[in-house]
Design a protein around this motif. Structure first.
Motif, PDB file in Angstrom:
ATOM      1  N   PRO A 158       2.317   8.044  19.413  1.00 46.12           N
ATOM      2  CA  PRO A 158       3.449   8.633  20.130  1.00 46.12           C
ATOM      3  C   PRO A 158       4.091   9.789  19.359  1.00 46.12           C
ATOM      4  N   ARG A 180       7.235  10.726  20.012  1.00 43.94           N
ATOM      5  CA  ARG A 180       8.680  10.466  19.922  1.00 43.94           C
ATOM      6  C   ARG A 180       8.892   8.950  19.888  1.00 43.94           C
ATOM      7  N   ASP A 181      10.045   8.547  19.360  1.00 51.10           N
ATOM      8  CA  ASP A 181      10.333   7.121  19.206  1.00 51.10           C
ATOM      9  C   ASP A 181      10.238   6.400  20.546  1.00 51.10           C
ATOM     10  N   VAL A 182       9.621   5.223  20.506  1.00 49.05           N
ATOM     11  CA  VAL A 182       9.442   4.463  21.731  1.00 49.05           C
ATOM     12  C   VAL A 182       9.210   2.994  21.388  1.00 49.05           C
ATOM     13  N   VAL A 220       7.497  -0.460  23.264  1.00 47.92           N
ATOM     14  CA  VAL A 220       6.667  -0.860  24.395  1.00 47.92           C
ATOM     15  C   VAL A 220       6.439  -2.372  24.360  1.00 47.92           C
ATOM     16  N   VAL A 226       1.471   7.544  24.175  1.00 52.85           N
ATOM     17  CA  VAL A 226       1.801   6.121  24.314  1.00 52.85           C
ATOM     18  C   VAL A 226       0.672   5.410  25.055  1.00 52.85           C
ATOM     19  N   VAL A 239       8.427   0.212  29.007  1.00 49.31           N
ATOM     20  CA  VAL A 239       8.411   1.303  28.030  1.00 49.31           C
ATOM     21  C   VAL A 239       9.821   1.882  27.937  1.00 49.31           C
ATOM     22  N   TYR A 277      11.931   4.757  25.834  1.00 43.04           N
ATOM     23  CA  TYR A 277      12.039   5.857  24.877  1.00 43.04           C
ATOM     24  C   TYR A 277      13.465   5.872  24.329  1.00 43.04           C
TER      25      TYR A 277
END
Length: 199
Positions: free
Chosen positions: A26, A28-30, A32, A145, A165, A167
């Motif tokens: 990814p 960007r921060d995420v 899941v 992702v 999910v 973000y």
């Protein structure tokens, strides 16, 4: 023998097409949440969170005695065992029994781009991969992702699919060993030659 201009352009484009590889981390921060749909742990929940700035991935598996953090920058994995209040640090690439970073595809893996799908409300692109006798398919968003993945090696196969999910910025403290936890020595089979296990 002379080649036509279109033929030369096609030949020039072939290496780039052959080397096309998906973004598998990814951007960007995420966080899941996955459901294990096949293989070991089928029916269980798996939670993964990425702290992109520090290149860290935290994994929480339902029913596991703790959680783990894969540190791509340091090429190590921390396994945190809550009941024992202990942390085991595994180095990467320590031989046949060692750790390989699962979020980094092997350099020799071959990818084939397919169509697209929608998983957990997000669009993703299908990629089939081959790496020796390993085969599989994954569906990845444009920002890296993984929403669905299946495959394996021989009879050892598995599959997961995202159910949620989110973000959002991740808390760096969740990607570090808890203060006060003791360090555990490496199992003998994971100690690289010439490197003594910590005491």
């Amino acid at each position: 023998m002379r080649r036509s201009l279109p033929a030369l352009l096609l030949l020039a484009a072939l290496p780039a097409a052959a080397q096309e590889r998906p973004v598998m981390v990814p951007t960007r921060d995420v966080a899941v949440t996955y459901r294990v749909t096949a293989g070991q742990g089928q029916g269980h929940e798996l939670r993964m969170a990425w702290l992109v700035a520090e290149r860290k991935l935290r994994v929480d598996a339902e029913g596991a005695p703790g959680w783990s953090v894969i540190d791509q920058a340091a090429r190590r994995m921390l396994v945190v065992m809550e009941q024992q209040r202990a942390v085991l640090e595994l180095p990467a690439n320590t031989g046949p029994g060692g750790l390989s970073i699962p979020t980094e595809p092997p350099a020799g893996a071959r990818f084939t781009k397919g169509g697209s799908d929608t998983v957990a409300g997000l669009r993703c692109t299908l990629w089939r991969y081959e790496d020796g006798d390993k085969r599989g398919e994954t569906c990845l968003t444009a920002d890296g992702v993984m929403l669905r993945s299946s495959g394996g090696q021989g009879s050892r196969t598995g599959a997961v699919e995202a159910t949620k999910v989110v973000y959002a910025p991740q808390d760096p403290a969740r990607f570090q060993a808890p203060p006060g936890y003791r360090s555990m020595p490496l199992p003998p089979g994971l100690v690289p030659p010439g490197l003594a296990a910590p005491r």
